[in-house]
Design a protein around this motif. Sequence first.
Motif, short mmCIF file in Angstrom:
data_model
loop_
_atom_site.label_atom_id
_atom_site.label_comp_id
_atom_site.label_asym_id
_atom_site.label_seq_id
_atom_site.Cartn_x
_atom_site.Cartn_y
_atom_site.Cartn_z
N HIS A 36 17.46 -45.87 69.22
CA HIS A 36 16.13 -46.39 68.89
C HIS A 36 15.21 -45.20 68.62
O HIS A 36 15.59 -44.04 68.81
CB HIS A 36 15.59 -47.28 70.01
N ALA A 37 13.99 -45.50 68.15
CA ALA A 37 13.07 -44.44 67.72
C ALA A 37 12.41 -43.76 68.92
O ALA A 37 12.15 -44.40 69.95
CB ALA A 37 12.00 -45.02 66.81
N PRO A 38 12.09 -42.46 68.81
CA PRO A 38 11.48 -41.74 69.94
C PRO A 38 10.16 -42.34 70.42
O PRO A 38 9.85 -42.26 71.62
CB PRO A 38 11.27 -40.32 69.39
N TYR A 39 9.37 -42.95 69.53
CA TYR A 39 8.09 -43.49 69.99
C TYR A 39 8.27 -44.67 70.93
O TYR A 39 7.33 -45.11 71.59
CB TYR A 39 7.18 -43.86 68.81
N LEU A 40 9.51 -45.17 71.03
CA LEU A 40 9.82 -46.29 71.91
C LEU A 40 10.36 -45.86 73.27
O LEU A 40 10.67 -46.72 74.10
CB LEU A 40 10.82 -47.22 71.22
N PHE A 41 10.50 -44.52 73.48
CA PHE A 41 10.89 -44.04 74.81
C PHE A 41 9.84 -44.50 75.82
O PHE A 41 8.64 -44.50 75.53
CB PHE A 41 10.94 -42.51 74.85
N ASP A 57 12.08 -52.38 66.75
CA ASP A 57 13.00 -51.66 67.63
C ASP A 57 14.42 -51.63 67.07
O ASP A 57 15.02 -50.57 66.95
CB ASP A 57 12.99 -52.30 69.02
N LEU A 58 14.96 -52.80 66.73
CA LEU A 58 16.29 -52.85 66.12
C LEU A 58 16.23 -52.27 64.70
O LEU A 58 17.05 -51.43 64.32
CB LEU A 58 16.80 -54.28 66.08
N VAL A 59 15.27 -52.74 63.91
CA VAL A 59 14.98 -52.17 62.59
C VAL A 59 13.55 -51.68 62.63
O VAL A 59 12.63 -52.44 62.93
CB VAL A 59 15.16 -53.20 61.47
N THR A 60 13.37 -50.40 62.31
CA THR A 60 12.07 -49.74 62.48
C THR A 60 11.52 -49.33 61.12
O THR A 60 12.28 -48.90 60.25
CB THR A 60 12.22 -48.48 63.35
N CYS A 61 10.22 -49.46 60.94
CA CYS A 61 9.62 -48.96 59.71
C CYS A 61 9.91 -47.46 59.59
O CYS A 61 9.80 -46.71 60.55
CB CYS A 61 8.11 -49.21 59.71
N PRO A 100 9.08 -42.12 63.13
CA PRO A 100 9.69 -43.45 63.29
C PRO A 100 11.03 -43.59 62.60
O PRO A 100 11.81 -44.48 62.95
CB PRO A 100 8.64 -44.38 62.67
N GLY A 101 11.33 -42.70 61.63
CA GLY A 101 12.60 -42.78 60.92
C GLY A 101 13.77 -42.22 61.69
O GLY A 101 14.91 -42.35 61.26
N GLN A 102 13.51 -41.59 62.83
CA GLN A 102 14.58 -41.04 63.67
C GLN A 102 15.11 -42.10 64.63
O GLN A 102 14.35 -42.95 65.12
CB GLN A 102 14.07 -39.84 64.46
N LYS A 103 16.39 -42.04 64.94
CA LYS A 103 16.98 -42.93 65.94
C LYS A 103 17.90 -42.11 66.86
O LYS A 103 18.65 -41.26 66.38
CB LYS A 103 17.79 -44.05 65.27
N THR A 104 17.83 -42.40 68.15
CA THR A 104 18.64 -41.65 69.12
C THR A 104 18.92 -42.51 70.34
O THR A 104 18.11 -43.37 70.70
CB THR A 104 17.91 -40.36 69.56
N ALA A 123 13.69 -48.78 57.86
CA ALA A 123 13.64 -49.49 56.59
C ALA A 123 12.26 -49.40 55.98
O ALA A 123 11.28 -49.07 56.65
CB ALA A 123 14.04 -50.96 56.78
N GLU A 124 12.18 -49.71 54.70
CA GLU A 124 10.91 -49.80 54.00
C GLU A 124 10.80 -51.18 53.37
O GLU A 124 11.76 -51.97 53.37
CB GLU A 124 10.78 -48.71 52.95
#
Length: 835
Positions: free
Chosen positions: A232-237, A348-352, A187-191, A455-456
């Motif tokens: 956005h994070a890969p799990y949101l593809f 989505d905009l800010v992801t854990c 979840p910490g990745q964004k692409t 973010a945390e």
Amino acid sequence: MKKLSLIILALGILPGLWAQQQEEAAPDTSWKKVYRESAPRINDLVHTKLDVKFDFSKSYMNGKAWITLAPHFYPTDSLTLDAKGMDIQKVAIVKGASSQPLKYKYDGWNLNIDLDKSYKGGEKYTVYIEYTAKPDEVKVQGSAAITDAKGLYFINPKGEEKDKPTQIWTQGETEATSVWCPTIDKPGQKTTNEINMTVPAKYATLSNGKLVSQKANADGTRTDAWKMELPHAPYLFFMGVGEYSIIKDTYKGKEVNYYVEKEYAPVAKKIFGHTPEMMGFFSKVLGVEYPWVKYSQIVGRDYVSGAMENTTATLHQESAQQDARELIDGNSWESTIAHELFHQWFGDLVTCESWSNLTLNESFANYSETLWDEYKYGKDAGDAQNFGDMQGYIQSQSEKKDLVRFYYNDKEAMFDAVSYNKGGRILNMLRSYVGDSAFFKSLNLYLTTNKFKSAEAHQLRLAFEEVTGKDMNWFWNQWYFGAGHPKLSIDYAYDDNAKTVQVTVKQTQAGDKVFTLPVAIDIYTGAEKVRHNVWINDKEETFTFPYTTRPDLVNVDGQKTLLAEKKDNKTLENFIHQYKYAGLYLDRREAIDFASRNQDNPKAQELLLTALKDKYQGLRSFAMGKLDMKNETVRKKAEPILEELAQRDPKSKVRASALAALSQYNNGAYKSLFTKNVNDSSYTVAGTALESLFKLDSAAAVAEAKRLAKYPAKGKLVEVMTTTLVKSGDENSFDIIAKAFDDMPISQAKFNLLQPFCEFLAVVKDTKRVKKGVDLVIEFRDALAAYGLTPYVNNLLKGVITKKTAASAAATDKTSAQEQIDYINAKIEGDKKGF
């Protein structure tokens, strides 16, 4: 993600049961020593491009991926990608218009690649991968929130099920995108990403971002190109494919689309049509405009959860599709629509940055349901939503779990009533503590500071501290990094000589933890209220307040925002005053509840009768459910009010509650009322009327049920109609009953029908019918396996065996009964699932 369990089963304890089985009953407890840190970032995703084609005959996906990355900081000459259960055909490094092969090792789970050189921090490179995804051959474990995790789903791919459409949809959370797309599945990745899907031309497609082109191919297929230009994070593809009606809407010039099965096209805007208004409301209160290029919502068959907030492309389970009669009772999916939309900001905009911090996604989405109801339908509706979610957490028995958890058995265990319900109630308390202006300004700062990043929980704290100027560590340590909730016993002592009232608050929760609680204590004299803001810091505290005239009410937690279980030792007179003058939803609900336990008292009776006409529909129904029909005075005084509500209340659910209450009078005079309402346009009213009619005249109810079975029915009506036929014991009704059970989506109604359906199977003599019915039960059992309900369903089937064994003992021909018994045993002992 909106959890299936809390949406469809309405049994708040299920998520707790599942997580408890995962974390407490597991024989291996070594996980308790494993600190779940955020995934290290060696390489960062920059851009992902996919070309995909689907093999419907095999449920395979053939893919080509161009993945651009850069070392996060330190130089590296290697890359590890998550790639689950794939056939890898080629791995290469892209060099301009050409490429060169790379060495790699693949264990079926991770793809370890030797790069062509060592790349410096921030230096971009692109790898190319050809592969085949085989999702049905990947063995992964789901959760109570997500009942399967194979990432890519082919629904009825060969068209063999005549009543089910052919669809493809994906489900990435938590880390299942890597079943169909090689990636760094954290979840910490964004692409950014782009996906080109080649599908039969008759199908519509949906993915993240904007549809930039469509190309017709000579072989009868079409290639749709989707482009997501913001990270956005890969799990949101997301990929969605199927025959859909696309209902178009807009928000400030942006596309807002609803993908539904064709029969629901006429009511699509009644289901999803508040979306643009929601987008405007959330944008306004957050001070951050909806951040993406479009927003589409699509409904998928056999979906493994409730709904999923894929960026710009939310996926809903089929229960979202309601017909016009269902919508008369209100849109049961509206809170889920709000939940997933709010995720477009929070998640989505800010992801854990890690699943330990999941509540940064889910608590906000959960709380959005309260915000929306409050805005759209009034304070009572928002408070009712908030209270219901608080009860869901309390019933989950999750007092030992921290909100932010760095120790867990599996990441899937984070999807529970703590991350969702408790987190949402903590936000409600935080809003009450800092005030609306500071609350929403703090959310704005959090979003704008961390947009397109992860973010945390501490970053949320820092935003609140920056805005309010207050140190918030006490709140975060207590609620975010701690467990449990206060249990309060509240006592009052009035001294008319000293003209003082003492309010004693004891914290009675187990253990040594003492909660720090800022609390409003309101003192009422008549309609006049004086508020005292106090802090509770000790296990037991007493507060003394002066008065001139003895107060009519001292109301602890005057804002009704505490996440707590309360034993509030007020008098009936206090609660009557609270109902009349304090006036919040919970003030009135608490008063109704107290009066219901004192129905021999004329004043309590009067309060309950008043509550039957409460301004909020939910409390009118609540009061009806609390009436003691064994109390002749209550029974007599309530009857004319109930009859009036049954015939004229503007809310269909209240009319249904009134019909249910009238059925307890066993008065033949109401038969015509019940018979008339069996034909009501509301499924809830019609179903309740049929249920009530059965109590008066079972034969008439069975006749009505057989008549109604010829027409489409859903919700309460199909549940009662089927149950009525089951109770009739008429084996000739089997086909109607079985079809109704089979057609019902996974839902509370279907769960309610499970026990009577099994009881019906116990008296069915035809072996073919018994086997068909058992198969339907097993199918439902397996769909709910992740909720730990397999033992419950198996016990129902064992009850069928017990009854058939007893019947067989007295039968001349024992062969058929034994065949049925053997078949049920084989199904119970066969594919054992659950916990």
